[in-house]
Design a protein around this motif. Structure first.
Motif, mmCIF file in Angstrom:
data_model
loop_
_atom_site.group_PDB
_atom_site.id
_atom_site.type_symbol
_atom_site.label_atom_id
_atom_site.label_comp_id
_atom_site.label_asym_id
_atom_site.label_seq_id
_atom_site.Cartn_x
_atom_site.Cartn_y
_atom_site.Cartn_z
ATOM 1 N N SER A 557 72.283 37.020 113.327
ATOM 2 C CA SER A 557 70.888 37.127 113.742
ATOM 3 C C SER A 557 70.150 35.806 113.603
ATOM 4 N N THR A 558 70.650 34.782 114.276
ATOM 5 C CA THR A 558 70.001 33.482 114.269
ATOM 6 C C THR A 558 70.086 32.870 115.657
ATOM 7 N N PHE A 559 69.241 31.903 115.924
ATOM 8 C CA PHE A 559 69.302 31.201 117.203
ATOM 9 C C PHE A 559 70.398 30.154 117.156
ATOM 10 N N TYR A 560 71.027 29.916 118.312
ATOM 11 C CA TYR A 560 72.022 28.843 118.388
ATOM 12 C C TYR A 560 71.301 27.574 118.836
ATOM 13 N N THR A 561 71.067 26.686 117.887
ATOM 14 C CA THR A 561 70.380 25.426 118.162
ATOM 15 C C THR A 561 71.181 24.284 117.556
ATOM 16 N N ALA A 562 70.810 23.071 117.928
ATOM 17 C CA ALA A 562 71.483 21.902 117.363
ATOM 18 C C ALA A 562 71.325 21.880 115.846
ATOM 19 N N ALA A 563 70.153 22.326 115.367
ATOM 20 C CA ALA A 563 69.907 22.330 113.927
ATOM 21 C C ALA A 563 70.764 23.361 113.208
ATOM 22 N N ASN A 564 71.038 24.489 113.860
ATOM 23 C CA ASN A 564 71.805 25.565 113.230
ATOM 24 C C ASN A 564 73.309 25.436 113.412
ATOM 25 N N GLU A 626 77.842 27.029 122.773
ATOM 26 C CA GLU A 626 76.841 27.266 123.807
ATOM 27 C C GLU A 626 77.436 27.068 125.195
ATOM 28 N N ALA A 627 78.197 25.985 125.362
ATOM 29 C CA ALA A 627 78.845 25.751 126.656
ATOM 30 C C ALA A 627 79.861 26.852 126.957
ATOM 31 N N ALA A 628 80.600 27.285 125.930
ATOM 32 C CA ALA A 628 81.586 28.353 126.132
ATOM 33 C C ALA A 628 80.894 29.659 126.494
ATOM 34 N N PHE A 629 79.780 29.959 125.820
ATOM 35 C CA PHE A 629 79.043 31.182 126.117
ATOM 36 C C PHE A 629 78.552 31.186 127.563
ATOM 37 N N LYS A 630 78.006 30.075 128.024
ATOM 38 C CA LYS A 630 77.498 30.025 129.394
ATOM 39 C C LYS A 630 78.632 30.140 130.411
ATOM 40 N N ARG A 631 79.795 29.581 130.069
ATOM 41 C CA ARG A 631 80.957 29.720 130.969
ATOM 42 C C ARG A 631 81.372 31.190 131.080
ATOM 43 N N VAL A 632 81.484 31.854 129.932
ATOM 44 C CA VAL A 632 81.916 33.250 129.921
ATOM 45 C C VAL A 632 80.861 34.150 130.565
ATOM 46 N N TYR A 633 79.598 33.884 130.267
ATOM 47 C CA TYR A 633 78.519 34.712 130.805
ATOM 48 C C TYR A 633 78.470 34.620 132.325
ATOM 49 N N LYS A 634 78.610 33.401 132.838
ATOM 50 C CA LYS A 634 78.550 33.240 134.297
ATOM 51 C C LYS A 634 79.749 33.895 134.978
ATOM 52 N N LEU A 641 70.716 32.768 132.481
ATOM 53 C CA LEU A 641 69.281 32.830 132.178
ATOM 54 C C LEU A 641 68.893 31.504 131.522
ATOM 55 N N GLU A 642 68.699 30.499 132.349
ATOM 56 C CA GLU A 642 68.546 29.132 131.865
ATOM 57 C C GLU A 642 67.344 28.945 130.946
ATOM 58 N N THR A 643 66.285 29.741 131.130
ATOM 59 C CA THR A 643 65.075 29.554 130.324
ATOM 60 C C THR A 643 65.134 30.267 128.982
ATOM 61 N N LYS A 644 66.170 31.056 128.765
ATOM 62 C CA LYS A 644 66.281 31.837 127.537
ATOM 63 C C LYS A 644 67.080 31.067 126.475
ATOM 64 N N THR A 645 66.665 31.206 125.224
ATOM 65 C CA THR A 645 67.471 30.658 124.140
ATOM 66 C C THR A 645 68.631 31.614 123.843
#
Length: 748
Positions: A557-564, A626-634, A641-645
């Motif tokens: 339950s956290t955001f995937y960010t560079a900081a995290n 993040e890149a892997a998630f976008k590959r699988v999602y697409k 959903l480019e505007t969504k975190t």
């Protein structure tokens, strides 16, 4: 014990027996490895034995030790290295809606959750529902706890409750709805959950009231309890309190959703029956040998401590997938394979294209289950599927005759089933079929019982229509219905996902697979069929080839960010080390261990999470989730959903302990260089009258014994190839080439 018995027993080294057993709904298969001893028996035959795997192992020990071992005694395990088990008991319980009586304790106000489920369209359009369990609201408040500070607020992290390194509140919630006084929107103690979320304790369970309700349930005969409380995934304390109370009151099977995910145990009662037949050493999970291992629904072996009913739903089918995948795949040619497992109660269909296809939410027989499972489609069509005629329709299943009483031909007064139809059409030959029926367990299949039942059914069918059908046409009509039922899940796995069914290899196995494989391949346009020498027991054979698996998963339950990213990597590293330590305890270390590190991710504002395993080509190549998630999602949905975190719901590490480094040359390489020759007619063991579509009866259909054939022999249909545990029907136009491990069948 005589001196002769002692010498025989001592000649067998301790820890030298490796036994694999697959308990299905109709048969139990026990192949003993290396010497290749195969025992096949009914999975249920209570007039002769209580537990089929135990009985099969007893027979193997008798064969190996050459010593009579009485039924009902305690089996010694000195000579056993391991016993590996898989079972379709849970699968068949779902398909046939049979299972132990159980009750559900759920947060007050959520008692309709079983009715509502995920509200798919077929359910929402009906006016009646079936409740699969007794539902008891958990007393003590509307909700025991809720989560704070986790919303779609763009400043969610800034407004969230902040904790110090000891989990104590450092600063309360500051977002919308804050009451301006406390640490959240209202009163209640704030605690940090496993996922890092803030949890507000609204009301603790009143254990005295819970005790009274549990005692009432116990008095009504319930012995299995499932506990599902809101937010227990991050704050399991309340579930654990109620679970501990239930155990003290005598409930035998207590499942808490925070430990197992929302699924009620069904199999431990069966496991208890199995272990009662062996000495205590087999139950001691600390011992390296003898040991018991179980096939999990995701295709990995689990030890006793890590196996549960949740992981058993597709245990039996998973063994078959591992068996055909490892024996049929060619890493060079990369032909995609469809696995067709036709058992006694169900048919299981899967697809393999170089890696196991794993899903994390499946629906089996209308029950949605959240747990890692091989992507297997199961339909209630198998050798034991009951044949009926209703409203002018030929029906095969979903009811099954099982092993008790079994089909009509099993000599127990059972109903007509697919096995009876194959027997009537000549596709099963009683002289070659195991003689394990009747009170003596030595009688053959009863052809006359099948014939009498079909003749009665034929009068009903012909009496309801103008066109009169002969008996063969009626019997074959049921086979056509069963075949079409088996084809449906194959099309769902291929055509519905954009794959051409005809481009696949069909790997057929299971006790009834060989009787249907050619006709199913013709319906699907498939030209090549693989049938392993051990196809009728491939689920048990796959156990011997399977890898050991162990996995750990935590909520996030956290955001995937560079900081995290660094924090998430640290959590993965910790789980990775724990998984490797557990596999080392089980005997797997160094290059024999491989781990897969995954995050369960979704776009903010959506409820569709995908378990993501990055590869070296994703993003910067350094576990770029993040890149892997976008590959699988697409690939799954066709857009992003480019505007969504991106949110991380779970952190998971799966470890694999390799059993074998290589299994040798593939069947396709062997076929490419084999010296093919027409089979010598002198190898025909007998002839038999067999019915084929569009041809009718072929009264002199040749019957070959598989052990008598040699590598390179080519058998052309119509024909049958038989061994002790399977019958393979070759339709006209089919050709079977014998290789070292397979029958390689091509259709004209």
């Amino acid at each position: 014990m005589s001196s002769e018995d002692s010498s025989v027993k001592s000649a067998i080294p301790d820890r030298s027996l490796r036994i694999c057993a697959d308990r299905g709904g109709t048969f139990c298969d026990n192949p003993h490895q290396r010497k290749e001893i195969v025992v096949k028996l009914l999975s249920q035959d209570t007039s002769n034995y209580q537990d089929a795997p135990t009985e099969g192992i007893r027979r193997i020990l008798e064969i190996v030790t050459r010593k009579q071992i009485p039924r009902g005694g305690i089996l010694e395990t000195d000579k056993i290295d391991y016993i590996r088990l898989s079972t379709t008991v849970a699968t068949n319980a779902l398909l046939e809606r049979k299972g132990h009586k159980h009750a559900l304790l759920i947060t007050r106000g959520f008692r309709d959750l079983l009715l509502m489920a995920t509200s798919p369209a077929p359910r929402s359009l009906t006016s009646t529902f079936a409740v699969p369990a007794s539902v008891l609201d958990s007393p003590g408040g509307r909700r025991a706890c809720d989560t704070r500070g986790y919303t779609s607020d763009p400043k969610a992290e800034e407004h969230a409750v902040q904790f110090d390194e000891n989990g104590k509140v450092k600063r309360g919630y500051r977002g919308a709805g804050w009451d301006g006084e406390g640490d959240a929107e209202g009163p209640g103690e704030i605690m940090q959950g496993l996922s890092g979320e803030a949890v507000r304790i609204m009301k603790r369970p009143d254990l005295d009231v819970v005790r009274e309700d549990l005692q009432r349930l116990y008095g009504e005969g319930y012995r299995s309890i499932a506990i599902v409380f809101c937010h227990s995934y991050t704050f399991p304390e309340h579930e654990m309190q109620v679970a501990a109370l239930a155990r003290t009151l005598g409930f035998q099977h207590v499942s808490a959703s925070s430990q197992l995910l929302p699924m009620i145990k069904m199999v431990p009662a069966y496991l208890d029956g199995f272990f009662s037949g062996f000495d205590e050493k087999l139950k001691d999970g600390r011992l390296r040998s003898p040991r018991v291992e179980f096939m999990g629904s995701d295709g990995g072996l689990l030890d006793l401590n890590n196996f549960s009913g949740l992981k058993s739903i597709l245990s039996g089918p998973a063994g078959g997938v591992v068996g055909y995948a490892l024996t049929s795949w060619d890493e060079t040619r990369k032909y995609p394979i469809i696995g067709l497992d036709v058992g006694g109660t169900s048919t299981d269909v899967s697809r393999f294209d170089g890696r196991y296809e794993v899903v994390y939410e499946t629906t089996t027989a209308g029950v949605t289950i959240q747990s890692p499972q091989l992507d297997i489609n199961t339909v209630a069509a198998g050798g034991g599927s009951c044949l009926t005629f209703r409203n002018g329709l030929f029906l095969a299943g979903p009811e099954s005759a099982g092993a008790q009483p079994g089909p009509a031909c099993y000599r127990k007064g059972g109903p007509l089933a697919v096995t009876d139809a194959n027997l009537m059409l000549g596709r099963l030959v009683p002289a070659y079929f195991p003689k394990i029926f009747g009170k003596s367990e030595k009688e053959p299949l009863d052809v006359e019982a099948s014939r009498s039942a079909f003749e009665v059914l034929a009068k009903t069918i012909n009496g309801s229509q103008e066109k009169q059908l002969d008996l063969d046409e009626i019997v074959y009509g049921f086979i056509k219905v069963a075949n079409e039922t088996m084809c449906r899940p194959i099309r769902a796995l291929t055509e519905a996902r954009g794959y051409a069914t005809s481009k696949h290899i069909l790997a057929s196995f299971g006790g009834a697979g060989g009787q249907h494989a050619c006709e199913i391949a013709e319906l699907l346009g498939i030209k090549t069929i693989l049938i392993h020498r051990y196809s009728s027991i491939l689920s048990a054979y796959g156990l011997a080839l399977a890898d050991r698996a162990f996995e750990l998963q935590e909520p996030s339950s956290t955001f995937y960010t560079a900081a995290n990213r660094g924090t998430l990597k640290a959590r993965l590293d910790r789980l990775d080390a724990e998984v490797r330590a557990e596999l080392a305890r089980q005997g797997f270390e160094g290059e024999h261990v491989h781990t897969e590190r995954m995050l369960n991710m979704r776009f903010e504002g959506t409820d569709t999470a995908l378990m993501v395993l990055p590869d070296g080509k994703d993003g910067d190549g350094l576990e770029d989730f993040e890149a892997a998630f976008k590959r699988v999602y697409k690939a799954e949905f066709g857009f992003l959903l480019e505007t969504k975190t991106v949110i991380v719901d779970d952190v998971k590490v799966r470890g694999i302990g390799k059993t074998f480094d290589t299994l040798g040359e593939s069947v396709y390489s062997e076929v490419a260089k084999i010296q093919e020759r027409p089979v010598d007619r002198s190898k025909v063991d007998s002839t038999y009258s067999v019915y084929f579509d569009r041809v009718g009866r072929v009264k002199d259909t040749p019957v070959y014994l598989l052990p008598a054939l040699e590598v390179g022999d080519a058998v052309e249909g119509p024909a049958m190839i038989i061994d002790d545990t399977q019958t393979i029907v070759l339709v006209p136009g089919a050709k079977a080439l014998l290789t070292s491990k397979h029958l390689y069948i091509t259709l004209g």
